[in-house]
Design a protein around this motif. Structure first.
Motif, short mmCIF file in Angstrom:
data_model
loop_
_atom_site.label_atom_id
_atom_site.label_comp_id
_atom_site.label_asym_id
_atom_site.label_seq_id
_atom_site.Cartn_x
_atom_site.Cartn_y
_atom_site.Cartn_z
N LEU A 108 30.20 6.26 -20.62
CA LEU A 108 29.47 7.18 -20.85
C LEU A 108 27.82 6.21 -20.99
N GLN A 109 26.92 5.86 -20.50
CA GLN A 109 26.20 4.64 -20.47
C GLN A 109 24.87 4.99 -19.28
N THR A 110 24.07 4.49 -19.35
CA THR A 110 23.22 3.84 -17.71
C THR A 110 23.39 2.22 -17.51
N TYR A 174 8.47 9.04 -19.30
CA TYR A 174 8.51 7.25 -19.00
C TYR A 174 7.42 7.09 -17.93
N ILE A 195 8.07 4.57 -27.58
CA ILE A 195 9.00 5.56 -26.64
C ILE A 195 10.53 4.44 -27.41
N ALA A 199 13.24 7.80 -29.74
CA ALA A 199 15.41 6.86 -28.92
C ALA A 199 15.94 6.64 -30.75
N GLN A 203 19.31 9.08 -33.80
CA GLN A 203 19.95 8.46 -34.02
C GLN A 203 20.52 8.70 -35.37
N LEU B 191 25.98 11.06 -26.80
CA LEU B 191 24.75 10.57 -26.62
C LEU B 191 23.75 9.81 -26.77
N LYS B 192 24.20 9.40 -28.17
CA LYS B 192 23.48 8.30 -29.24
C LYS B 192 23.18 6.97 -28.68
N PRO B 193 24.10 6.46 -28.43
CA PRO B 193 24.15 4.98 -27.51
C PRO B 193 23.41 4.73 -26.03
N LEU B 194 23.33 5.70 -25.30
CA LEU B 194 23.02 6.60 -24.04
C LEU B 194 21.13 6.56 -24.26
N ILE B 195 21.02 7.49 -25.23
CA ILE B 195 19.59 8.02 -25.36
C ILE B 195 18.86 6.60 -25.85
N LEU B 196 19.00 5.22 -26.31
CA LEU B 196 18.86 4.28 -27.19
C LEU B 196 18.75 3.27 -25.74
N GLU B 197 19.80 3.00 -25.13
CA GLU B 197 19.71 1.95 -24.19
C GLU B 197 18.81 2.81 -23.24
N THR B 198 18.50 4.22 -23.10
CA THR B 198 17.43 4.68 -22.27
C THR B 198 16.38 4.01 -22.35
N ALA B 199 16.05 4.03 -23.55
CA ALA B 199 14.49 3.71 -24.41
C ALA B 199 14.74 2.13 -24.06
N LYS B 201 15.33 -0.53 -21.84
CA LYS B 201 15.76 -0.22 -20.21
C LYS B 201 13.87 -0.84 -20.09
#
Lengths: 252, 252
Positions: A108-110, A174, A195, A199, A203, B191-199, B201
Motif C-alpha cells: 500500500l504505497q505509491t 496539489y 503540504i 500529511a 500521523q 494509510l499513513k505511509p502513503l499519506i506521507l509519501e504522497t506529500a 513526492k
C-alpha cells in the motif's frame, strides 16, 4: 533463504525487484518481463528473462503486472501447485488461475520509477487460503522490513478506494493549487512546507482533529471571497463548493 | 535586538510568541490578549498583558487575531506611527488602521495548539509600503529561520485559497478515507505511509508528474468498481466523480 521470481517491470515490479534483490534472507532468482527492460544493464546484474518456459522453480512468484493482464499471465504459467500471488489493490485473489496456490501481496504505497522510495515502512496487505502460505508471505514482507496486515479481498477493495482519496485525489488538490499559484506568478515552493505538515499532522492526530480553515469555521465571508476568486474557473469552483460542504457536514 | 509585541493567543499567536521568545536577536517584550490565557503559568515567564493601555513601545506589533477582529483592534491601539502588521492570509493590508505604519507577516503553515511545529521552514509572506519596514519584517522572519517572500495583497489572497486546497481539502480526503476504512474495520494506520509519501513526492516532482491511479489511466473498470463500492455514500460518490473528472481533464 526464500527464493522469489518477480513477473513484471512496471513501477511496483521494479521497486519490489530491487528491494527483494537487496534483502537479506531473500533471493531474487529471476525477474521476468515479456519484453526486455530498456537500459537493462542498469539493473544490478539480476537474472532477467522474457521467456515463460525459462522460469525456474521458486518458493514464491509475485505477479506485478497491470490488473488487466494478471488473469491471463497466471493461466499461462507452465507449472502448478506453487505459490503465486498478485500485487493488485483492487482485484480479488480469485483472478489468479487455480492450478497454483494463490495469494495476494499488496504493497500500500505509491511508486514511481523516477522517485526513490525505501521499501521498508510500506505496509503489505497479505491474503492466502493456506496458513503456511500466509506465513511465508509474512516472512517475505518482514525480510523487507515492512509491517504486515492480513486483509480479505473485500477489505482490500475498500483500502484501495481509500488510497485513491489520500493519494490520487490529494495529489489533484496539489495540482489545482499549482494551477492557481502559477496564474498569479507565485512560486509553488511556498506551499511545500504546508503540504508536508498537513500529511505529518495526521500521523499523530485524527483527520477530524487536524482540520482547520474557513469551511470548518463556517466563515462565510472567506468562503464567498474564495468562490469569487474562482469565478473564472467554474470547475475548480465546483470542487471548492463540494469539498467545503463535505467539511461542513463532518464538523457541522 | 528587535523588540516585538504579539497581540492574540490563538494558534498563530501562540506558536509565533513561542518562536519569537526563543529566537536570538528578537525580544518578545509583551504578549497581549484581551482575556488572560488559561494555564498561563505554562507560558515560559513571558510578560503577559490584557490591558491595551499597558502596551509598551516596540519595533513591531504583530496582530494575530481572527480576521473579523483585526480592523477593530488596530483602531483601538493607543499609539501611532509605529509598525503594525497582521498575520492573515486573506485580508488586505488596508484593514489595519492607517494611524500606524502597516504591513503583513503571513506565515503559510497550519498551526494547532496541540501539534508541535518547529517555526523554521515556515514561509513568511511579507508586505509593507515602506522599504525600511519590509527590511525589518525580513529580519524578523530570518531571525526565526524562515524563508521570506514579498507578496502583494492580491497574490496573498490566491495563496490563501491555494492553501485551502493543499491543507483543508487534502485533510478532508484523509477524513473520508478514515470513514471508509473504519466502516470495514480497517486500521487507518495502514494509510499513513502513503499519506506521507504522497506529500513527499511533490517536494521534488510536480503534482502533474507525480499523479498515478485509475482516473489518470482512465481505467474505467476500476472507476466503475469504486463508484459501486460508494453506492451507499452518495455524497462521497459525488466527490469521487468530480475529482476523477478533474484528474482526467488534467491528464486527458
Amino acid at each position: 533463504m526464500i527464493s522469489v521470481v518477480i513477473l513484471g517491470a512496471g513501477n511496483v515490479g521494479t521497486h519490489m525487484s530491487r528491494a527483494i534483490f537487496e534483502a537479506k534472507n531473500l533471493k531474487l532468482i529471476q525477474w521476468f518481463n515479456k519484453t526486455p527492460i530498456p537500459n537493462f544493464t542498469d539493473y544490478w546484474g539480476v537474472n532477467f528473462n522474457s521467456d515463460l518456459d525459462q522460469i525456474p522453480e521458486a518458493d514464491l512468484y509475485i505477479i506485478a503486472v497491470s490488473d488487466g493482464a494478471i488473469e491471463n499471465l497466471s493461466e499461462r504459467l507452465p507449472f502448478s501447485d506453487r505459490l503465486v500471488v498478485h500485487t493488485s489493490g483492487s482485484l480479488s485473489m480469485r483472478f489468479l488461475n487455480n492450478k497454483n496456490r494463490r495469494g495476494v501481496f499488496y504493497p500500500l504505497q505509491t511508486f514511481s520509477k523516477t522517485s526513490e522510495l525505501s521499501f521498508d515502512q510500506v505496509p503489505i496487505c497479505i491474503e492466502a487460503n493456506d496458513k503456511k502460505d500466509r506465513a511465508l508471505l509474512k516472512s517475505v514482507a518482514e525480510a523487507l522490513g515492512c509491517p504486515t496486515y492480513m486483509i480479505s479481498s473485500e477489505q482490500r477493495q475498500t483500502l484501495h478506494l481509500a488510497a485513491v482519496f489520500v493519494n490520487n485525489f490529494t495529489n489533484q488538490m496539489y495540482r489545482l493549487a499549482h494551477e492557481l499559484t502559477d496564474e498569479k506568478s507565485l512560486d509553488f515552493e511556498l506551499l511545500k512546507p504546508l503540504i508536508l505538515e498537513t500529511a505529518k499532522k495526521v500521523q499523530t492526530l485524527s483527520p477530524y482533529m487536524a482540520q482547520t480553515g474557513p469551511a470548518k469555521r463556517n466563515d462565510k465571508k472567506t468562503l464567498k471571497k474564495h468562490l469569487k476568486l474562482l469565478q473564472e474557473h467554474p470547475k475548480i469552483q465546483d470542487i471548492y463548493k463540494i469539498l467545503s460542504e463535505s467539511i461542513r457536514k463532518t464538523h457541522g
